[in-house]
Design a protein around this motif. Structure first.
Motif, PDB file in Angstrom:
ATOM      1  N   PHE A  78       3.515  11.089   5.265  1.00 49.24           N
ATOM      2  CA  PHE A  78       3.410  11.557   6.725  1.00 49.24           C
ATOM      3  C   PHE A  78       2.283  10.630   7.541  1.00 49.24           C
ATOM      4  O   PHE A  78       1.308  10.222   6.781  1.00 49.24           O
ATOM      5  N   ARG A 107       0.187  15.112  16.378  1.00 48.43           N
ATOM      6  CA  ARG A 107       1.650  14.889  15.702  1.00 48.43           C
ATOM      7  C   ARG A 107       1.756  14.168  14.503  1.00 48.43           C
ATOM      8  O   ARG A 107       0.685  13.440  13.966  1.00 48.43           O
ATOM      9  N   ARG A 108       2.666  14.662  13.520  1.00 45.72           N
ATOM     10  CA  ARG A 108       3.078  13.794  12.494  1.00 45.72           C
ATOM     11  C   ARG A 108       4.303  13.258  12.586  1.00 45.72           C
ATOM     12  O   ARG A 108       5.310  13.813  12.766  1.00 45.72           O
ATOM     13  N   LEU A 109       4.474  12.177  11.901  1.00 44.00           N
ATOM     14  CA  LEU A 109       5.707  11.289  11.613  1.00 44.00           C
ATOM     15  C   LEU A 109       6.154  11.371  10.064  1.00 44.00           C
ATOM     16  O   LEU A 109       5.592  10.843   9.390  1.00 44.00           O
ATOM     17  N   ALA A 110       7.234  12.177   9.518  1.00 44.90           N
ATOM     18  CA  ALA A 110       7.492  12.135   8.438  1.00 44.90           C
ATOM     19  C   ALA A 110       8.557  10.723   8.161  1.00 44.90           C
ATOM     20  O   ALA A 110       9.118  10.226   8.794  1.00 44.90           O
ATOM     21  N   TRP A 111       8.369  10.224   6.990  1.00 41.33           N
ATOM     22  CA  TRP A 111       9.104   8.988   6.660  1.00 41.33           C
ATOM     23  C   TRP A 111       9.160   8.811   5.044  1.00 41.33           C
ATOM     24  O   TRP A 111       8.204   9.355   4.243  1.00 41.33           O
ATOM     25  N   PRO A 121      11.758   6.200   8.975  1.00 40.98           N
ATOM     26  CA  PRO A 121      10.996   7.401   9.502  1.00 40.98           C
ATOM     27  C   PRO A 121      12.070   8.472  10.032  1.00 40.98           C
ATOM     28  O   PRO A 121      13.117   8.049  10.336  1.00 40.98           O
ATOM     29  N   GLU A 122      11.587   9.539  10.297  1.00 41.98           N
ATOM     30  CA  GLU A 122      12.348  10.882  10.682  1.00 41.98           C
ATOM     31  C   GLU A 122      12.098  10.970  12.313  1.00 41.98           C
ATOM     32  O   GLU A 122      10.659  10.951  12.529  1.00 41.98           O
ATOM     33  N   PRO A 141      11.131  12.189  16.082  1.00 41.62           N
ATOM     34  CA  PRO A 141      10.315  13.235  16.413  1.00 41.62           C
ATOM     35  C   PRO A 141      11.307  14.559  16.541  1.00 41.62           C
ATOM     36  O   PRO A 141      12.552  14.114  17.331  1.00 41.62           O
ATOM     37  N   SER A 186       9.482  15.671  10.798  1.00 34.65           N
ATOM     38  CA  SER A 186       8.694  15.287  11.953  1.00 34.65           C
ATOM     39  C   SER A 186       8.481  16.224  13.061  1.00 34.65           C
ATOM     40  O   SER A 186       9.487  16.900  13.582  1.00 34.65           O
ATOM     41  N   ASP A 210       6.460   5.105  18.359  1.00 31.65           N
ATOM     42  CA  ASP A 210       5.978   5.806  17.164  1.00 31.65           C
ATOM     43  C   ASP A 210       6.379   4.907  16.074  1.00 31.65           C
ATOM     44  O   ASP A 210       5.585   4.997  15.251  1.00 31.65           O
TER      45      ASP A 210
END
Length: 556
Positions: free
Chosen positions: A277, A283-287, A328-329, A331, A336, A350
């Motif tokens: 993350f 916010r968080r961006l998952a990847w 990345p996933e 938003p 994410s 992002d």
């Protein structure tokens, strides 16, 4: 007509020997029909003098294919039979001057490599996944020192790297000597092994049931169990696989005691690298990261109903290719958090922030389907740090004019009308997520395969449907905001700000793709495209079909 009475068992040793001889002759004739002339001459007239017949020639040794693999996973040598199997059936790819197995097969090879490194014997049975219109391909992966000298002849080096492992592909027409080892390798019961042996000998299910003294229903249940254990779905494939594997007995000796390794597209989420993350304020961006953390970086931007999970085998192949895949996933997709002000440029920002935090330079970028606009915006914001961009089966950023041809494709018609009524997106995808089931997702996937080439691809690769289902379910795991925001963004028909884009752009597209054409994508890009590659007889699923080549493009 009355049924014949059962025959009494043959107890006379001479008669039993004669019967064995007759059976041997019939088997030899079945293999080589031209020997009928010799058999007729040998039988002759019962009252005539015996005719001297030359002994039948010994069968030719099996034409085993050998492929040698280096420590880095590249193929470095092979013989002619091995080259034919590897290049024609297993879909080899090339990158950086080396040749590799496709991702799903590369992962199976990597598992065999790890098992052998752990000291688990000298050889492992692997079921590789073959290309379209081919049955699965079984082989032995073995330590180089365990390869018999007879199989080293004819092997020609095709790269400078030193071999570490050998992959041996069996001949199809060979004598069966390996049933005990097959039982041990695949976990077959004695009854299942007896059934498999009779099917290999050409008996139908009804004939096999009669020979084994059981009901046809029992045989069917046993066959289903064999299919599950061996990883096949058709009786013809089972017969072929057993014949191939049994033919290796004389050349390679005993089969390993551990269960075989199977290449499969399924289980991609469970096999994927762990989620990470990236913090973006509130916010968080998952990847996820695939491959070599120190390798050449590549940003992979997923499609609409997508996430960071790549096809099975991508991690091990990317590592051997020297690639670092940053996935990345978007938003609101996968894990994410949603973006409060969703736009192509905002999402691109992002992704650019994530890449900068990783210190990636000389970056390659690939955007799939509706992920193309986001990939372009990220590349534009990263500017000179990006060396090349690929748009794979791209979808333009706005609405497109509906044609008569579009009305023949339900998914095309659905997307275009949804864009015109984007206010429905939140409600529709929220309901879709609440009622989501594997059966519904599979129906959706098969509906998307409107082109005949897509339907044929899914039929030839049943594991791919499972992968896509996992991929979509993971995309909607937390919320449906991501796909709904994307639809509303595309409906606004925005003009992308690509003023910072300096890297050359390549367009890869399937000729049968109903959602867009390569020409339309090139026109949408307004003269920025430097390379166009159109794949004939390929449709909507081009990114999956050509995924090995895409990895090679990213690595070169």
């Amino acid at each position: 007509m009355p049924s014949p009475s059962p025959k009494a068992p043959i107890t006379n040793p001479a008669a039993r020997a004669d019967l064995a001889l007759v059976l041997d002759v019939l088997q030899a004739v079945a293999a080589r029909p031209e020997r009928w002339e010799q058999v007729i001459d040998a039988l002759g007239d019962p009252g005539a003098a015996p005719v001297a017949v030359a002994p039948p020639p010994k069968p030719d040794p099996p034409g085993l294919g050998v492929v040698m693999v280096s420590a880095s996973g590249g193929v470095c040598a092979w013989n002619l039979a091995g080259e034919a199997v590897f290049q024609q059936r297993l879909r080899a790819i090339s990158a950086g001057g080396a040749t590799y197995f496709s991702p799903v097969n590369h992962e199976a090879l990597d598992q065999a490599r790890r098992r052998l490194d752990a000291g688990s014997g000298d050889q492992v049975i692997v079921k590789f996944t073959a290309a379209a219109d081919e049955t699965p391909c079984f082989a032995y992966v073995m330590r180089l020192e365990a390869l018999p000298d007879t199989l080293r002849s004819g092997v020609v080096a095709c790269a400078d790297a030193a071999p570490r492992l050998a992959v041996v592909f069996p001949a199809v027409d060979a004598n069966d000597r390996l049933w005990a080892n097959l039982r041990r390798s695949f976990g077959l019961t004695a009854a299942e092994t007896r059934l498999a042996a009779r099917l290999k000998d050409g008996l139908s299910l009804k004939e096999a049931a009669s020979a084994l003294g059981v009901s046809v229903n029992t045989v069917r249940n046993q066959l289903r169990a064999v299919f599950d254990k061996v990883g096949l779905a058709r009786q013809s494939d089972l017969v072929k696989a057993l014949t191939e594997l049994s033919g290796l007995a004389g050349a390679l000796g005993e089969a390993p005691a551990e269960p075989p390794i199977t290449a499969t597209e399924g289980g991609a989420v469970a096999a994927a690298p762990p989620l990470q993350f990236f913090e973006l304020g509130d916010r968080r961006l998952a990847w996820r990261q695939y491959g070599d953390p120190a390798g050449r970086p590549a940003l992979v931007v997923h499609q609409g109903l997508g996430c960071s999970v790549l096809p099975r085998g991508s991690d091990s192949l990317a590592r051997d290719l020297g690639l670092r895949l940053i996935c990345p996933e978007r938003p609101g997709a996968g894990r994410s958090d949603p973006h409060p002000d969703f736009s192509f440029e905002a999402v691109g920002a992002d992704m650019a922030a994530l890449v900068r935090s990783l210190g990636a330079r000389d970056l390659r970028v690939v955007g799939f389907m509706a992920g193309a606009p986001f990939a372009l915006c990220a590349a534009a914001q990263l500017g000179g740090d990006v060396s090349r961009v690929m748009l794979a089966s791209a979808r333009p950023s706005g609405q497109m004019t509906e044609t008569e041809a579009d009305r023949a494709h339900r998914m095309v018609l659905f997307r275009r009308r949804l864009l015109r009524n984007s206010w429905l997106a939140d409600l529709m995808f929220a309901l879709l997520r609440r009622q989501l089931s594997p059966r519904q997702v599979e129906r959706f996937v098969r509906t998307a395969a409107s082109a005949p080439s897509d339907a044929a691809y899914l039929a030839d690769h049943p594991g791919v449907v499972g992968y896509i289902c996992e991929y979509i379910v993971e995309s909607l795991a937390v919320t449906s905001r991501g796909i709904a925001d994307e639809v509303k963004c595309a409906a606004r028909n925005p003009t992308l700000d690509l003023s910072g884009l300096t890297a050359p752009v390549s367009v890869w597209h399937g000729a049968d793709d109903p959602m867009a054409s390569a020409e339309g994508i090139v026109a949408w890009m307004g003269g920025r495209v430097t390379e166009t590659r159109v794949f004939p007889d390929v449709g909507h699923f081009m990114p999956l079909r050509q995924w090995p080549e895409i990895l090679g493009w990213l690595a070169d």
